[in-house]
Design an enzyme around this catalytic site. Sequence first.
Site, PDB file in Angstrom:
ATOM      1  N   GLY A  46       0.837  -1.187   0.000  1.00  0.00           N
ATOM      2  CA  GLY A  46       0.000   0.000   0.000  1.00  0.00           C
ATOM      3  C   GLY A  46       0.873   1.238   0.000  1.00  0.00           C
ATOM      4  N   GLN A  51       3.170   9.952   1.151  1.00  0.00           N
ATOM      5  CA  GLN A  51       4.436   9.231   1.113  1.00  0.00           C
ATOM      6  C   GLN A  51       5.244   9.520  -0.150  1.00  0.00           C
ATOM      7  OE1 GLN A  51       2.468   5.310   2.330  1.00  0.00           O
ATOM      8  NE2 GLN A  51       4.558   5.118   3.125  1.00  0.00           N
ATOM      9  N   CYS A  97       6.685   0.034   7.106  1.00  0.00           N
ATOM     10  CA  CYS A  97       6.236   1.194   6.338  1.00  0.00           C
ATOM     11  C   CYS A  97       7.320   1.597   5.350  1.00  0.00           C
ATOM     12  CB  CYS A  97       5.934   2.340   7.306  1.00  0.00           C
ATOM     13  SG  CYS A  97       5.346   3.835   6.498  1.00  0.00           S
ATOM     14  N   LEU A  98       6.922   1.891   4.130  1.00  0.00           N
ATOM     15  CA  LEU A  98       7.883   2.309   3.118  1.00  0.00           C
ATOM     16  C   LEU A  98       8.568   3.625   3.484  1.00  0.00           C
ATOM     17  CD1 LEU A  98       5.894   1.396  -0.123  1.00  0.00           C
ATOM     18  CD2 LEU A  98       7.704   0.079   1.013  1.00  0.00           C
ATOM     19  N   HIS A 139      -3.783   1.077   7.613  1.00  0.00           N
ATOM     20  CA  HIS A 139      -2.449   1.685   7.654  1.00  0.00           C
ATOM     21  C   HIS A 139      -2.384   2.890   6.708  1.00  0.00           C
ATOM     22  CE1 HIS A 139       2.082   1.266   7.942  1.00  0.00           C
ATOM     23  NE2 HIS A 139       1.962   1.973   6.831  1.00  0.00           N
ATOM     24  N   GLU A 140      -2.894   2.716   5.490  1.00  0.00           N
ATOM     25  CA  GLU A 140      -2.811   3.802   4.499  1.00  0.00           C
ATOM     26  C   GLU A 140      -3.749   4.960   4.839  1.00  0.00           C
ATOM     27  OE1 GLU A 140      -0.240   3.758   2.767  1.00  0.00           O
ATOM     28  OE2 GLU A 140       0.196   1.634   3.048  1.00  0.00           O
ATOM     29  N   HIS A 143      -2.121   7.148   7.274  1.00  0.00           N
ATOM     30  CA  HIS A 143      -1.165   8.073   6.661  1.00  0.00           C
ATOM     31  C   HIS A 143      -1.842   9.383   6.253  1.00  0.00           C
ATOM     32  CE1 HIS A 143       2.813   6.385   6.362  1.00  0.00           C
ATOM     33  NE2 HIS A 143       2.343   5.225   5.921  1.00  0.00           N
TER      34      HIS A 143
END
Length: 175
Positions: A46, A51, A97-98, A139-140, A143
Amino acid sequence: MPAREIVLLGDPILRERAAEVDVFGGELPGLVADMFVTMAAAEGAGLAAPQVGVGRRVIVVDVPAGEGEGDEEARVALVNPVVVETGRARARESEGCLSVPGVHEVVSRPDRVVVEGMDPEGTPLRVEASGLLSRVLQHEVDHLDGVLFFDRISPLKRRMLLRKYKKLRAEEETG
């Protein structure tokens, strides 16, 4: 559709509430396409627009089927997503997380979720999810509200995780 640079922990955009999308078309389809490319290049499940440095309420998700019990396959872009329902049961699983590469921690989240939003053309969408898809969606959406996964763990674990991340970053910089 090039991969965009992923914003890392410390960039203020990751802590800001992203703005609603009110105009469909224009740059939105290109942003979504770039986000899918970026997510795939980083081997993520995701990605949220903040991000990649864009303060808009846009997420992309690509979850293969069968990653865990009850996991369903999904490849979807959601604009202005809102969590409208969550399950009562909780699931504890490791998350990463990226934007915080190299660190993972177990996070407790509702085991299922219903998210409503729109696709990039402005058509209403409703996604009902459990398993990994539920976790990735939550999670997204976090963000988009400036919330990172380690905000959902204990202060002690958070400090340890941040120390580990800083150490990893220092090692990367010194080569």
